[in-house]
Design a protein around this motif. Structure first.
Motif, short mmCIF file in Angstrom:
data_model
loop_
_atom_site.label_atom_id
_atom_site.label_comp_id
_atom_site.label_asym_id
_atom_site.label_seq_id
_atom_site.Cartn_x
_atom_site.Cartn_y
_atom_site.Cartn_z
N ALA A 190 0.83 -1.20 0.00
CA ALA A 190 0.00 0.00 0.00
C ALA A 190 0.86 1.25 0.00
O ALA A 190 0.63 2.19 -0.77
CB ALA A 190 -0.93 -0.01 1.20
N GLY A 191 1.91 1.24 0.84
CA GLY A 191 2.78 2.41 0.92
C GLY A 191 3.51 2.65 -0.37
O GLY A 191 3.59 3.78 -0.86
N ILE A 192 4.05 1.57 -0.97
CA ILE A 192 4.85 1.75 -2.18
C ILE A 192 3.95 2.19 -3.34
O ILE A 192 4.36 2.99 -4.18
CB ILE A 192 5.65 0.47 -2.49
N PHE A 193 2.70 1.71 -3.34
CA PHE A 193 1.79 2.14 -4.41
C PHE A 193 1.51 3.64 -4.31
O PHE A 193 1.58 4.38 -5.31
CB PHE A 193 0.47 1.37 -4.34
N ALA A 194 1.20 4.09 -3.09
CA ALA A 194 0.93 5.53 -2.91
C ALA A 194 2.15 6.35 -3.28
O ALA A 194 2.04 7.42 -3.87
CB ALA A 194 0.52 5.79 -1.47
N LEU A 195 3.34 5.80 -2.98
CA LEU A 195 4.58 6.50 -3.31
C LEU A 195 4.74 6.61 -4.82
O LEU A 195 5.18 7.65 -5.34
CB LEU A 195 5.75 5.74 -2.70
#
Lengths: 113, 450
Positions: free
Chosen positions: B231-236
């Motif tokens: 989730a974090g890497i996608f938002a990044l």
């Protein structure tokens, strides 16, 4: 507005410092509550673009409604996080009879070995 | 019509998850698995890239959603890992099964969101369910890991909210599509970047990773390392295009530090799960480095990583461990090789070094694995995914294959021969908060013009 925003960020910093420096888990939770309140406060400050409520008034002198709509969501989410972590703290204190985070870490590590 | 198709898996997952509370039968698992997987497969097969606003509002006011090729890779890895966790048919209480459904819905919502505030809400939903899953089982060490996760993640998401507020204050919009052509306050972007790096599992910044991944139950570890960290890497990936150059350089530095630091910490560990947890921080660091090349490359890297790591965390038998370990090291027929080839084109030296340090700790995995030749149904989607990149991406050329083979062989030999001292564990709760604040200060220093 800039001064108010700066002050609300200072409240944010107070919450963070409480979470780092205090060992008691309940005090840490209170620090988290202060952090969330500071975020709410800064949203309210930014949305204050006029003195009137946003219903049925001219767009120039009214309060901006969008940040307030967002902050309601984040208040609810913050409440959920606080409540859930309080449940975890209650569980840990019922097992080890302490809420001191260092003692808890030591005892948990000792129980594992 | 088309937008209904994109949103349908969320609706199906929520309805079935709520139904699972009341129908406490094991066959419901099969119903959930088949219906959610088939709806998601329909989206993946037939949906073209779209950007739309829910409820027909303008994108300045409404919530903008976007389905494109980056979402495709993330949703594909999500549905593969999720269905393999469901196919284990654990003897859980029904509430955990319905939590898994809700987790699917919220992760899917992360992967189609294109709006700063919507990303906050969906990531927070995902994390709330993850806290409950980590704490499941009520062992004190698990509850402590969940509590640490909650504190660190809550601080990061509050920082994210303030960053969102600064972006809104400066521009008046939150939809990422509208933000592309506007000058954005860089301080707000620094705050958002800090929070997203914390959520995407960097070494030190996300200090909970090792505890939460190594102490929770086996399927929960699979879920955390295969789904939640994405989730974090996608938002990044979505935010990366907006960042100024100094912050892009900072992302690269954090990626390199986390890639090598995580690998070095993994050398000193003895336990299987702890090696894998440090390996997660290392691999997420590499995916940040890959993000500098192109967003789609980072998406493919995350796809490879989530499937491989879910397979390794399942600890099922020799077959799964061997395939996962070879894929992690980057041997040719597996997905890891293609991920390394993508990295190797612009940064050949970094790619070889990363392959080397990875293969050293991969050799340690075989020391620990005292498994038998067991094979279960749930491995099939993950192994299929690991082998499937072979058909999608053309081979990287014979020269590169030789380089990687030699590097992996030397690394594995070294890992077998040498034992490293334990480097300790400086990732407590207070230290984690301190690392976050220090990084926040660095990011602020990088953007503010004195």
């Amino acid at each position: 507005m800039t001064l108010d925003l700066f002050l609300s960020l200072a409240v944010f910093g107070i919450g963070i410092i409480t979470m780092v420096l205090k060992n008691d888990l309940v005090v840490k939770l209170i620090g988290l509550g202060i952090v969330e309140t500071a975020v709410t406060l800064s949203f309210v400050i930014v949305s204050h673009t006029g003195p009137l409520p946003p219903i049925l008034t001219l767009p120039i002198e009214r309060v901006d409604p969008l940040p307030q709509a967002m902050i309601i969501t984040s208040i609810v989410v913050g409440f959920a996080v606080l409540a859930l972590s309080l449940v975890f703290v209650v569980y840990l204190s019922s097992v080890y009879h302490t809420t001191d985070s260092r003692k808890l870490q030591k005892r948990i590590k000792r129980d594992e070995h | 019509m088309s937008t209904d198709l994109v949103l349908s898996p969320i609706l199906v997952a929520i309805v079935l998850g709520t139904l699972r509370f009341f129908v406490k039968k094991r066959w419901m698992n099969l119903v959930e698995l088949l219906s959610i997987a088939s709806f998601t497969a329909c989206v993946l097969l037939f949906q073209k890239s779209t950007t739309f606003v829910v409820g027909g509002w303008s994108s300045a006011v409404g919530v903008e959603l976007r389905y494109d090729h980056i979402s495709f890779w993330f949703i594909l890895s999500l549905v593969l890992v999720w269905s393999s966790v469901k196919m284990r048919f654990e003897k859980w209480e029904p509430s955990v099964e319905s939590m898994l459904d809700y987790l699917f819905a919220s992760m899917y919502a992360v992967f189609i969101s294109n709006d700063l505030f919507n990303i906050y809400v969906t990531i927070e939903l995902t994390s709330l369910i993850a806290f409950l899953l980590v704490g499941h089982g009520k062992k004190p060490s698990r509850v402590w890991a969940a509590l640490k996760y909650m504190f660190l993640s809550a601080i990061a998401l509050n920082i994210y909210l303030i960053g969102t507020l600064f972006v809104y204050y400066g521009t008046g919009v939150l939809a990422l599509g509208a933000l592309k052509n506007i000058k954005i306050p860089e301080f707000g972007l620094a705050l958002i970047l800090t929070a997203l790096l914390v959520k995407s599992g960097m070494l030190g910044l996300s200090a909970w990773v090792v505890d939460a991944y190594s102490k929770s139950e086996t399927p929960v570890s699979m879920v955390l390392s295969g789904m939640v960290v994405n989730a974090g890497i996608f938002a990044l990936i979505r935010v990366y295009g907006l960042l100024p150059d100094t912050l892009k350089a900072l992302v690269f530095v954090v990626g390199i530090v986390s890639a090598f630091g995580g690998a070095i910490y993994a050398f000193g560990e003895k336990k299987f799960e702890r090696i894998l947890a440090f390996s997660t921080t290392s691999q997420m660091g590499i995916s940040l480095v890959v993000l500098g090349i192109s967003p789609i490359a980072a998406a493919i890297y995350a796809f490879f990583h989530s499937n491989t790591k879910a397979l390794l965390f399942s600890k099922n038998g020799k077959i799964s461990t061997t395939i996962g370990a070879f894929s992690l090291a980057g041997l040719p027929p597996f997905a890891g090789y293609f991920a390394k080839v993508i990295l190797g084109k612009p940064f050949p030296i970094v790619s070889v070094l990363i392959t080397f340090v990875t293969s050293i700790y991969v050799a340690k995995l075989f020391d620990n694995a005292r498994f038998n030749w067991k094979f279960s149904m749930f491995e099939i989607p993950l192994e299929f995914a690991i082998l499937s990149l072979m058909f999608l991406i053309p081979f990287g050329g014979p020269i590169y294959t030789v380089e990687i083979l030699v590097t992996v062989a030397i690394g594995m030999w070294l890992g077998k021969k040498i034992s490293f001292p334990n480097f300790g564990d400086p990732f407590g709760l207070e230290e984690g908060i301190a690392y976050q604040m220090a990084f926040l200060a660095i990011a602020t220093f990088a953007v503010v013009k004195w």
